[in-house]
Design a protein around this motif. Structure first.
Motif, PDB file in Angstrom:
ATOM      1  N   GLU A 376       0.121  -1.691   9.514  1.00  0.00           N
ATOM      2  CA  GLU A 376       1.051  -1.434   8.395  1.00  0.00           C
ATOM      3  C   GLU A 376       0.617  -2.155   7.114  1.00  0.00           C
ATOM      4  OE1 GLU A 376       2.774  -4.685  10.943  1.00  0.00           O
ATOM      5  OE2 GLU A 376       1.678  -2.843  11.268  1.00  0.00           O
ATOM      6  N   LYS A 377      -0.230  -3.188   7.250  1.00  0.00           N
ATOM      7  CA  LYS A 377      -0.708  -3.903   6.056  1.00  0.00           C
ATOM      8  C   LYS A 377      -1.733  -3.108   5.260  1.00  0.00           C
ATOM      9  CE  LYS A 377       1.404  -7.949   6.752  1.00  0.00           C
ATOM     10  NZ  LYS A 377       0.785  -8.994   7.566  1.00  0.00           N
ATOM     11  N   MET A 378      -2.200  -2.000   5.824  1.00  0.00           N
ATOM     12  CA  MET A 378      -3.219  -1.219   5.131  1.00  0.00           C
ATOM     13  C   MET A 378      -2.686  -0.586   3.853  1.00  0.00           C
ATOM     14  SD  MET A 378      -6.123  -1.648   6.384  1.00  0.00           S
ATOM     15  CE  MET A 378      -6.696  -2.583   7.801  1.00  0.00           C
ATOM     16  N   SER A 379      -1.348  -0.552   3.698  1.00  0.00           N
ATOM     17  CA  SER A 379      -0.810  -0.030   2.436  1.00  0.00           C
ATOM     18  C   SER A 379      -1.267  -0.914   1.263  1.00  0.00           C
ATOM     19  CB  SER A 379       0.710   0.041   2.495  1.00  0.00           C
ATOM     20  OG  SER A 379       1.223  -1.246   2.739  1.00  0.00           O
ATOM     21  N   TYR A 380      -1.452  -2.202   1.519  1.00  0.00           N
ATOM     22  CA  TYR A 380      -1.981  -3.076   0.466  1.00  0.00           C
ATOM     23  C   TYR A 380      -3.394  -2.652   0.067  1.00  0.00           C
ATOM     24  CZ  TYR A 380       1.793  -6.395   1.416  1.00  0.00           C
ATOM     25  OH  TYR A 380       2.998  -6.998   1.568  1.00  0.00           O
ATOM     26  N   PHE A 381      -4.154  -2.250   1.093  1.00  0.00           N
ATOM     27  CA  PHE A 381      -5.535  -1.859   0.786  1.00  0.00           C
ATOM     28  C   PHE A 381      -5.577  -0.642  -0.123  1.00  0.00           C
ATOM     29  CE2 PHE A 381      -9.501   0.397   1.246  1.00  0.00           C
ATOM     30  CZ  PHE A 381     -10.401  -0.622   0.956  1.00  0.00           C
ATOM     31  N   ARG A 382      -4.640   0.310   0.116  1.00  0.00           N
ATOM     32  CA  ARG A 382      -4.602   1.516  -0.719  1.00  0.00           C
ATOM     33  C   ARG A 382      -4.478   1.154  -2.200  1.00  0.00           C
ATOM     34  NH1 ARG A 382      -0.420   4.159   2.841  1.00  0.00           N
ATOM     35  NH2 ARG A 382      -1.656   3.497   4.420  1.00  0.00           N
ATOM     36  N   THR A 383      -3.547   0.270  -2.486  1.00  0.00           N
ATOM     37  CA  THR A 383      -3.356  -0.154  -3.876  1.00  0.00           C
ATOM     38  C   THR A 383      -4.603  -0.877  -4.382  1.00  0.00           C
ATOM     39  OG1 THR A 383      -1.052  -0.488  -3.318  1.00  0.00           O
ATOM     40  CG2 THR A 383      -1.789  -1.387  -5.421  1.00  0.00           C
ATOM     41  N   LEU A 384      -5.116  -1.764  -3.542  1.00  0.00           N
ATOM     42  CA  LEU A 384      -6.304  -2.525  -3.923  1.00  0.00           C
ATOM     43  C   LEU A 384      -7.464  -1.587  -4.260  1.00  0.00           C
ATOM     44  CD1 LEU A 384      -7.452  -5.599  -3.787  1.00  0.00           C
ATOM     45  CD2 LEU A 384      -8.586  -4.769  -1.749  1.00  0.00           C
ATOM     46  N   HIS A 385      -7.654  -0.595  -3.416  1.00  0.00           N
ATOM     47  CA  HIS A 385      -8.756   0.342  -3.595  1.00  0.00           C
ATOM     48  C   HIS A 385      -8.632   1.091  -4.917  1.00  0.00           C
ATOM     49  CE1 HIS A 385     -11.109   4.076  -2.852  1.00  0.00           C
ATOM     50  NE2 HIS A 385     -11.932   3.219  -2.281  1.00  0.00           N
ATOM     51  N   LEU A 425      -5.471  -7.650  -6.545  1.00  0.00           N
ATOM     52  CA  LEU A 425      -4.539  -8.298  -5.608  1.00  0.00           C
ATOM     53  C   LEU A 425      -3.211  -8.593  -6.302  1.00  0.00           C
ATOM     54  CD1 LEU A 425      -6.905 -10.733  -3.651  1.00  0.00           C
ATOM     55  CD2 LEU A 425      -5.773  -8.679  -2.765  1.00  0.00           C
ATOM     56  N   ASP A 426      -3.277  -8.990  -7.570  1.00  0.00           N
ATOM     57  CA  ASP A 426      -2.037  -9.212  -8.322  1.00  0.00           C
ATOM     58  C   ASP A 426      -1.192  -7.933  -8.361  1.00  0.00           C
ATOM     59  OD1 ASP A 426      -2.202 -11.909  -8.929  1.00  0.00           O
ATOM     60  OD2 ASP A 426      -3.295 -11.586 -10.810  1.00  0.00           O
ATOM     61  N   VAL A 427      -1.859  -6.790  -8.547  1.00  0.00           N
ATOM     62  CA  VAL A 427      -1.124  -5.520  -8.576  1.00  0.00           C
ATOM     63  C   VAL A 427      -0.577  -5.204  -7.182  1.00  0.00           C
ATOM     64  CG1 VAL A 427      -1.278  -3.032  -9.001  1.00  0.00           C
ATOM     65  CG2 VAL A 427      -2.498  -4.627 -10.507  1.00  0.00           C
ATOM     66  N   ALA A 428      -1.411  -5.385  -6.157  1.00  0.00           N
ATOM     67  CA  ALA A 428      -1.003  -5.042  -4.787  1.00  0.00           C
ATOM     68  C   ALA A 428       0.204  -5.876  -4.336  1.00  0.00           C
ATOM     69  CB  ALA A 428      -2.163  -5.222  -3.817  1.00  0.00           C
TER      70      ALA A 428
END
Ligand SMILES: *Cc1c(COP(=O)(O)O)cnc(C)c1O
Length: 431
Positions: A376-385, A425-428
């Motif tokens: 479920e933490k992969m949603s952070y990666f989406r934003t990061l990407h 990361l600040d945005v995520a």
């Protein structure tokens, strides 16, 4: 960021290819996007068809350890190309690449070139079965070995150690020959060997598991695999398609000082051209056709243009200080982002070995098994990407993929990447 030309190419591609791509992860599905179509590469940069310029951290998923289109590789390819692209007969290029590799690697005596990592693994598994006369293969959850039938297998439900196929089209009977175990679990390993003592042909592992996050193993676990293989007369296969020529010239075998029975290579070995290989001792390799009964062949194997590219890249890897330089740059990036995340209290940790890094959304300081990754933490990666793309840095489009630093990434690029990652990361974690 304007991607209108990429969008148009993608719409077109959907008519020709399943999902619009020729390899699934390229489809950008896990980052909820559509793929960028690339026009060209220059050093550590990749430029898409809309003219957007990115610092590339995917590096073609690992092969480009010198960055894009390095002059030495380009010159070698051009020279070979002048003489023809394929002969279906031996060339001196193959000998030269083999010699460069074997003379600088204490863990292998002979090699056979193939055309991809998948093909290398498929052949290595057949060889292990041919040598031992046994059938079953042990693999680990969280390791990827290409799209080989026997290895597209995931852990079965309940306590069964037999695998279940992870792709349609893989017969149940094949999956039954594969035992899937968790990484870093000696108890499971011991009981699998006790249960199928006479029939385990090989253990296959990515000694540096880097296809499902970066699941760095305790070296003593790898030693434990080695000991079990000796004890039960099974072979140990190190799948070094990523780690070979990456975590040092001798790959993970050299890094950990462990002698596997068979090693598979791919990615870096071909200098950006399609090359794979499997290698072992003379005693094991003599089982391969035409010397022995294990059949394996290839129309385009040891293709001269691809061998020439491999030679140029491998020669660069053999230069003094090559790996130290890459590792120092990678460490700088990882340490600066980890410090930033810690100061801000973000649950982010970059794991690293040599010039590989992985962005994990955790505060843990070790992640050794696939089950420890929180999906479920992969949603952070989406934003990061997405944010990284906006800031001109291209990451592989999945949070389970690792990033690579190449010799073409200079200090200034490392600083740019670090800044972009911190902003992203600040945005995520904005809310
Ligand atoms: C990439 C990879 C493969 C498959 O190689 P292909 O060239 O994509 O067929 C196999 N094993 C490992 C460890 C890999 O990273």
């Amino acid at each position: 960021m304007n991607s209108s030309k990429s969008q148009a190419h993608y719409q077109d591609a959907l008519n020709y290819f399943p999902g619009g791509v020729n390899s699934p992860v390229r489809a950008f599905r896990s980052v909820n996007g559509t793929p960028l179509f690339i026009d060209r590469g220059e050093g550590c940069h990749m430029i898409d068809v809309d003219g957007n310029r990115f610092i590339d951290l995917c590096c073609s998923w690992g092969p480009l350890i010198l960055g894009h289109n390095p002059p030495s590789v380009k010159a070698a390819i051009t020279e070979a190309l002048e003489k023809g692209t394929s002969f279906g007969a031996p060339t001196a290029y193959g000998n030269k690449l083999a010699k460069l590799i074997i003379e600088n690697n204490r863990f292998i005596d002979m090699i056979r070139f193939v055309n991809s990592g998948t093909e290398a693994v498929m052949s290595a598994v057949r060889l292990a079965r041919g040598v031992t006369g046994k059938n079953k293969i042990i693999k680990f959850e969280g390791c990827y070995h290409g799209h080989v039938d026997h290895l597209l297998v995931k852990a079965g439900s309940g306590l069964a150690t037999f695998g279940e196929s992870s792709s349609a089209g893989v017969p149940e009977a094949f999956a039954k020959e594969t035992i899937v175990l968790p990484l870093n679990d000696r108890v499971a390993l011991k009981s699998a060997f006790e249960k199928y003592a006479d029939d385990i042909a090989a253990i296959i592992i990515e000694p540096v598991p880097a296809n499902n996050g970066l699941l760095l193993q305790d070296p003593s676990f790898l030693e434990c695999l080695r000991l079990h293989c000796y004890q039960y007369e099974s072979l140990l296969i190190f799948d070094e398609v990523i780690s070979g020529f990456r975590v040092g010239f001798e790959g993970a075998a050299g890094h950990y000082g462990i002698q596997p029975d068979i090693i598979t290579y791919g990615k870096i070995i071909g200098g950006g051209m399609p090359v794979g290989a499997y290698a072992a001792s003379r005693a094991i390799m003599k089982h391969v056709s035409p010397d022995g009964p294990v059949y394996q062949a290839g129309t385009l194997s040891a293709n001269p243009v691809a061998m020439a590219a491999g030679i140029a890249q491998i020669e660069a890897c053999l230069q003094d200080g090559f790996y130290e330089g890459l590792e120092a740059k990678t460490k700088k990036l990882v340490e600066s982002v980890n410090q930033f995340a810690e100061d801000k209290g973000y649950p982010v940790h970059l794991f690293t070995i040599a010039s590989i890094f992985w962005i994990a959304f955790t505060k843990a300081d070790s992640v050794r098994a696939a089950s420890e990754i929180e999906a479920e933490k992969m949603s952070y990666f989406r934003t990061l990407h997405q944010e990284m793309l906006k800031q001109g840095v291209y990451l592989g489009p999945s949070g389970y993929e690792v990033g690579f630093i190449s010799a073409a990434h200079q200090e200034e690029h490392i600083s740019q990447i670090a800044t972009a990652m911190q902003n992203a990361l600040d945005v995520a974690f904005a809310n």
